[in-house]
Design an enzyme around this catalytic site. Structure first.
Site, PDB file in Angstrom:
ATOM      1  N   CYS A  89       0.829  -1.207   0.000  1.00 62.40           N
ATOM      2  CA  CYS A  89       0.000   0.000   0.000  1.00 62.40           C
ATOM      3  C   CYS A  89       0.860   1.252   0.000  1.00 62.40           C
ATOM      4  CB  CYS A  89      -0.876   0.056   1.259  1.00 62.40           C
ATOM      5  SG  CYS A  89      -1.832  -1.424   1.577  1.00 62.40           S
ATOM      6  N   ASP A  90       0.298   2.312  -0.551  1.00 60.60           N
ATOM      7  CA  ASP A  90       0.943   3.609  -0.425  1.00 60.60           C
ATOM      8  C   ASP A  90      -0.100   4.693  -0.609  1.00 60.60           C
ATOM      9  OD1 ASP A  90       3.734   4.836  -0.093  1.00 60.60           O
ATOM     10  OD2 ASP A  90       2.839   6.041  -1.674  1.00 60.60           O
ATOM     11  N   GLN A  91       0.153   5.833   0.023  1.00 56.36           N
ATOM     12  CA  GLN A  91      -0.767   6.957  -0.084  1.00 56.36           C
ATOM     13  C   GLN A  91       0.009   8.209  -0.457  1.00 56.36           C
ATOM     14  OE1 GLN A  91      -2.736   8.711   3.473  1.00 56.36           O
ATOM     15  NE2 GLN A  91      -4.632   8.176   2.422  1.00 56.36           N
TER      16      GLN A  91
END
Length: 199
Positions: free
Chosen positions: A75-77
């Site tokens: 995941c990454d934001q």
């Protein structure tokens, strides 16, 4: 669950989202120099959406290479403010500067999730949320930092929407889980369709 599920993230919020949904998983933190990768992508004029997706995939791949039979979630934001990417603040003053920039303005949060198996991506999704900060006073800003630093130092944009950070906003268009850094509904739908979670 048919396959071993691994979350390639040290984020407590993402871990709690999956735990609260009663999903069985284990944690393996990937060793990825995110800032170096981000700087390299920015130098190539990569779009914020592509940066979030690439970082999520890199994290999942890194762990998938070690555990090829598992389903690995990376995941990454990324916070996109008119094409400018804001990262986690490096200091209280940096957090103050970020919030002053965002005050009274719109920005977008992009939360990417990629699942890899046997060293290859098999599913990906990028959730998108549009947010508008209210035009809060300097007094409120300083009080907010007094009450919430250093905890908000782990958050892009210097806010936690699930806590007092919600008071910074006048409007939010999009999915709550995506704001927290994981497009949870889409992820759960995929795992259910795949037969990993009960129909």
């Amino acid at each position: 669950m048919a396959d071993d599920l691994i979350l390639a993230s040290g984020s407590e919020i993402r871990q709690n989202l999956l735990r609260n949904a009663k999903v069985s998983f284990r944690i393996e933190k990937p060793r990825v120099d995110e800032e170096m990768v981000k700087a390299s992508l920015l130098a190539e004029d990569a779009k914020p959406r592509d940066i979030a997706d690439t970082l999520a995939e890199m994290k999942a791949l890194k762990v998938s290479e070690k555990f090829p039979d598992a389903l690995v979630i990376g995941c990454d934001q990324v916070l996109d403010f008119n094409g400018l990417i804001l990262s986690k603040p490096t200091s209280r003053q940096d957090a103050r500067s970020q919030l002053q920039q965002l005050r009274g303005e719109r920005h977008m949060l992009l939360s990417a999730a990629v699942i890899c198996q046997a060293g290859k991506p098999i599913w990906r999704h990028i959730g998108q949320v549009r947010l508008r900060m209210r035009d809060f006073s300097d007094d409120y800003l300083d009080g907010y930092l007094d009450r919430n630093w250093p905890e908000i130092g782990y958050c892009v944009g210097s806010y936690k929407l699930e806590e007092e950070g919600v008071r910074l906003f006048s409007r939010i268009d999009g999915d709550y889980f995506t704001v927290l850094g994981l497009p949870l509904l889409e992820l759960l739908s995929y795992l259910t369709l795949r037969g990993e979670l009960q129909q």
